[in-house]
Write an enzyme that holds these catalytic residues in place. Sequence first.
Site, PDB file in Angstrom:
ATOM      1  N   ASP A  12      -4.722  -3.670  -6.128  1.00 41.64           N
ATOM      2  CA  ASP A  12      -5.364  -3.877  -4.835  1.00 41.64           C
ATOM      3  C   ASP A  12      -4.502  -4.844  -4.023  1.00 41.64           C
ATOM      4  O   ASP A  12      -4.215  -5.966  -4.476  1.00 41.64           O
ATOM      5  CB  ASP A  12      -6.766  -4.465  -5.073  1.00 41.64           C
ATOM      6  CG  ASP A  12      -7.578  -4.584  -3.782  1.00 41.64           C
ATOM      7  OD1 ASP A  12      -6.981  -4.673  -2.697  1.00 41.64           O
ATOM      8  OD2 ASP A  12      -8.823  -4.606  -3.877  1.00 41.64           O
ATOM      9  N   GLY A  67       4.540   7.454  -1.384  1.00 39.53           N
ATOM     10  CA  GLY A  67       5.870   7.007  -1.756  1.00 39.53           C
ATOM     11  C   GLY A  67       7.005   7.382  -0.825  1.00 39.53           C
ATOM     12  O   GLY A  67       8.169   7.088  -1.106  1.00 39.53           O
ATOM     13  N   GLY A  68       6.688   7.996   0.319  1.00 40.11           N
ATOM     14  CA  GLY A  68       7.753   8.365   1.265  1.00 40.11           C
ATOM     15  C   GLY A  68       8.508   7.162   1.800  1.00 40.11           C
ATOM     16  O   GLY A  68       9.736   7.138   1.823  1.00 40.11           O
ATOM     17  N   LYS A  69       7.765   6.130   2.193  1.00 39.97           N
ATOM     18  CA  LYS A  69       8.411   4.965   2.805  1.00 39.97           C
ATOM     19  C   LYS A  69       9.143   4.118   1.762  1.00 39.97           C
ATOM     20  O   LYS A  69      10.241   3.633   1.995  1.00 39.97           O
ATOM     21  CB  LYS A  69       7.380   4.112   3.549  1.00 39.97           C
ATOM     22  CG  LYS A  69       6.713   4.860   4.707  1.00 39.97           C
ATOM     23  CD  LYS A  69       5.639   4.030   5.375  1.00 39.97           C
ATOM     24  CE  LYS A  69       4.852   4.849   6.386  1.00 39.97           C
ATOM     25  NZ  LYS A  69       3.945   5.829   5.750  1.00 39.97           N
ATOM     26  N   CYS A  77      -0.977   4.811  10.669  1.00 44.22           N
ATOM     27  CA  CYS A  77      -0.823   6.138  11.292  1.00 44.22           C
ATOM     28  C   CYS A  77      -2.061   6.427  12.153  1.00 44.22           C
ATOM     29  O   CYS A  77      -2.684   7.473  12.044  1.00 44.22           O
ATOM     30  CB  CYS A  77      -0.603   7.236  10.246  1.00 44.22           C
ATOM     31  SG  CYS A  77      -1.888   7.347   9.011  1.00 44.22           S
ATOM     32  N   CYS A 136       0.889  -1.189   0.000  1.00 41.71           N
ATOM     33  CA  CYS A 136       0.000   0.000   0.000  1.00 41.71           C
ATOM     34  C   CYS A 136       0.913   1.222   0.000  1.00 41.71           C
ATOM     35  O   CYS A 136       1.159   1.819   1.041  1.00 41.71           O
ATOM     36  CB  CYS A 136      -0.885   0.026   1.234  1.00 41.71           C
ATOM     37  SG  CYS A 136      -1.621  -1.571   1.670  1.00 41.71           S
TER      38      CYS A 136
END
Length: 448
Positions: free
Chosen positions: A310, A263-265, A382, A259
Amino acid sequence: MSNYQVREAIVDLLVRIEQDSGYSHLLIDHEIKSRKIPPRDEALLTEIVYGTIQRKMTLDYYLDSFVDKKKKIKPWVRMLLRMSVYQMVFLDKIPDHAIIHEAVEIGKHKGHKGIASFVNGVLRSIQRKGIPDTSAIESESKRISIETSHPEWMVKRWISMYGVEVTHDMCQANLERKVSSVRVQPLKITRKDVMDELNSLGFETRPSEFSDQGIIIDKGNVLKTRLFAEGYLSIQDQSSMLVAEMLDVEPEMAVLDACSAPGGKVTHIAEKMQDKGTIQAYDLHKKKAKLIDRKAELLNLSIIDAAEGDARKLQERHQPESFDRILVDAPCSGLGVIRGKPDIKYNKDEEDIERLAKIQLDILNHVAPLLKTNGLLVYSTCTVDKEENNEVVKAFLNSNPDFSLDESFMEELPESIKKSPGVTEAGVQLFPQTFYTDGFFLTRFIKR
């Protein structure tokens, strides 16, 4: 642009955020650009919009003593009163008479003399008599709810999970300004060089304990620096940086980020892998998958293959035991990021949490067979809700006997986190008040 025009823009923006349940940060950005708000007014607009949303329930409690409950008020008039009271009570840079004068002018311009007179009467009464005292509210959950502007169902839920003190501190922290943090792209520049350059520009910085790529910015706007524009660093909350650190990747591994957007992680994971190996990154929406591509391109990372997909159907695309590492940063209620997105707290209910917990468990159960034996799976959200965190972890372990919690996970955590109050048998819950990060949960499973 005059003060009066800026405040009229604020009223319109607040009404739109409330009526459309729109994300405040996106709408603020759009409003600043479309109305060509001058830079000198940007900070004030942002502060009044966020503050009014953040404290909406508190402001309504104050207004209830001065506005007849039977009186029908148009949404924009209520919003004008809220933002005016917010400025009178919580901002000290603008005198009351100026706030009232501008509110009356907006009342005339957007409505008529009758509305202007009503607004003037309410605000003058508040100025004269002062705001009602919340300490008279006997119910503890109700008082915390009104004082910190969190729905009472949420406050009661957190009290049942964490007790009154943690709940009160969490709600209070959600009203405070979040410390900003960035992640350095170590294949392009060192953390020391970034800090030296920022400090020479008048920034105040310090290294993050959560990641050796992290920097906390106490003063300064990195969005306006060449370092940000040229992809030497990314904006990322420290709690989010912990994910790639705890995924324990190495170059040449095969990694799945189920998921992934925005795109930060995943870009952090690619940096930890020294841009060697393969990362399959999926998001439910094609548009969001393209965001990942753009972020990777800016950071000069080539190993990320981003696609629409998905997370509950990835067995159709990949063979069992295809990946050394899997990250499930699951869709969640977002109740850990209220400080930065205050509208979230008014747009969620308990049914949302139940529905999301089912989706989270479905995703974990579905991607589990794609992990190699002895591989690691990191699960993160989060949110601060136990139903989405601890309960999902328990349910996953019950239905997947070949998985267990990785014992070395706790040993690898930064020292300060090991001692923090959110460490449980299920993983690590970061509260917004502990390290002034987002509220965040993560844990790590190993497949035997």
